[in-house]
Enzyme design. Sequence first.
Site, mmCIF file in Angstrom:
data_model
loop_
_atom_site.group_PDB
_atom_site.id
_atom_site.type_symbol
_atom_site.label_atom_id
_atom_site.label_comp_id
_atom_site.label_asym_id
_atom_site.label_seq_id
_atom_site.Cartn_x
_atom_site.Cartn_y
_atom_site.Cartn_z
ATOM 1 N N TYR A 268 -25.128 -7.420 0.326
ATOM 2 C CA TYR A 268 -23.742 -7.634 0.754
ATOM 3 C C TYR A 268 -23.730 -8.615 1.925
ATOM 4 O O TYR A 268 -24.711 -8.775 2.642
ATOM 5 C CB TYR A 268 -22.980 -6.332 1.088
ATOM 6 C CG TYR A 268 -22.694 -5.519 -0.144
ATOM 7 C CD1 TYR A 268 -21.650 -5.856 -0.996
ATOM 8 C CD2 TYR A 268 -23.517 -4.452 -0.486
ATOM 9 C CE1 TYR A 268 -21.410 -5.139 -2.151
ATOM 10 C CE2 TYR A 268 -23.284 -3.716 -1.641
ATOM 11 C CZ TYR A 268 -22.220 -4.073 -2.475
ATOM 12 O OH TYR A 268 -21.992 -3.372 -3.622
ATOM 13 N N ASN B 270 -22.553 -8.774 4.912
ATOM 14 C CA ASN B 270 -22.806 -8.418 6.305
ATOM 15 C C ASN B 270 -24.281 -8.202 6.644
ATOM 16 O O ASN B 270 -24.621 -8.044 7.804
ATOM 17 C CB ASN B 270 -22.019 -7.155 6.679
ATOM 18 C CG ASN B 270 -20.526 -7.368 6.520
ATOM 19 O OD1 ASN B 270 -20.066 -8.476 6.220
ATOM 20 N ND2 ASN B 270 -19.772 -6.327 6.708
ATOM 21 N N HIS C 226 -14.839 -15.552 -0.878
ATOM 22 C CA HIS C 226 -16.034 -15.192 -0.115
ATOM 23 C C HIS C 226 -17.305 -15.387 -0.943
ATOM 24 O O HIS C 226 -18.398 -15.449 -0.387
ATOM 25 C CB HIS C 226 -15.920 -13.718 0.306
ATOM 26 C CG HIS C 226 -16.301 -13.448 1.728
ATOM 27 N ND1 HIS C 226 -16.265 -14.387 2.743
ATOM 28 C CD2 HIS C 226 -16.731 -12.296 2.319
ATOM 29 C CE1 HIS C 226 -16.650 -13.826 3.881
ATOM 30 N NE2 HIS C 226 -16.947 -12.559 3.651
ATOM 31 N N ASN D 268 -18.909 -13.006 8.931
ATOM 32 C CA ASN D 268 -19.873 -11.903 9.048
ATOM 33 C C ASN D 268 -21.248 -12.217 8.459
ATOM 34 O O ASN D 268 -22.262 -11.767 8.974
ATOM 35 C CB ASN D 268 -19.308 -10.624 8.424
ATOM 36 C CG ASN D 268 -18.186 -10.053 9.271
ATOM 37 O OD1 ASN D 268 -18.142 -10.258 10.483
ATOM 38 N ND2 ASN D 268 -17.271 -9.348 8.648
ATOM 39 N N TYR E 211 -16.016 -8.436 -6.630
ATOM 40 C CA TYR E 211 -16.102 -9.583 -5.722
ATOM 41 C C TYR E 211 -16.296 -10.913 -6.453
ATOM 42 O O TYR E 211 -16.214 -11.969 -5.849
ATOM 43 C CB TYR E 211 -17.248 -9.394 -4.724
ATOM 44 C CG TYR E 211 -17.063 -8.206 -3.824
ATOM 45 C CD1 TYR E 211 -16.069 -8.192 -2.855
ATOM 46 C CD2 TYR E 211 -17.882 -7.087 -3.948
ATOM 47 C CE1 TYR E 211 -15.890 -7.092 -2.025
ATOM 48 C CE2 TYR E 211 -17.714 -5.983 -3.123
ATOM 49 C CZ TYR E 211 -16.713 -5.990 -2.158
ATOM 50 O OH TYR E 211 -16.551 -4.901 -1.343
ATOM 51 N N ASP F 47 -18.480 -19.863 2.501
ATOM 52 C CA ASP F 47 -17.046 -20.156 2.491
ATOM 53 C C ASP F 47 -16.586 -20.379 3.932
ATOM 54 O O ASP F 47 -17.136 -19.804 4.861
ATOM 55 C CB ASP F 47 -16.268 -18.995 1.860
ATOM 56 C CG ASP F 47 -16.452 -17.682 2.611
ATOM 57 O OD1 ASP F 47 -15.470 -17.202 3.204
ATOM 58 O OD2 ASP F 47 -17.570 -17.127 2.601
#
Length: 186
Positions: free
Chosen positions: A64, A66, A20, A112, A15, A91
């Site tokens: 993470y 979420n 993101h 999210n 990632y 973002d």
Amino acid sequence: MKYLIVGLGNIGPEYADTRHNIGFMILDELAKQEGAKFYHMRLAYYSEVSFKGCTLHLIKPTTYMNLSGKAMNHWMQELKIPLENVLVLVDDIALPLGTIRLKPKGSAAGHNGLKHLEATLGHNNYARLRFGVGDNFPKGRQVDYVLSGFDDDEKPELPALIDRSIEMIKSFTTIGTELTMTRYNK
């Protein structure tokens, strides 16, 4: 004065440097400029820097995207930081690359990470720095887009935009949301 600056993103090399993860990228650069290091602590990578008599507590949640609210809530309680001294870096596909906006509150707009913050807090009255990443993706491919890296023609723009974001964070901590919006939200 104490501030909690929450950079949203996902942990893991797959990632790193994705759209993101711009929240992580901004905090990494801020820490680097201030000679600070991140340490793996409860629910987040944590660092702190001093600026004009203020302590900026920087967190990159390890939950993470979420579940970002878990980390933010823990650190707000742990450090006893009031909500008005919290800034979330996120973002935003609704803004073109090159546009950075500070907002005192607002909807999650399908993001999210923001949805979880809102669910955890029970409201959306927290300041956020929205970093435009554009919306150059086919219908239904939003997830692939935000989890992909910046395009080669976008990368040269990033250092100046990240520096501008850092200026806005520092402005938020010294002159507040409204004056920072007036100065930077063009």
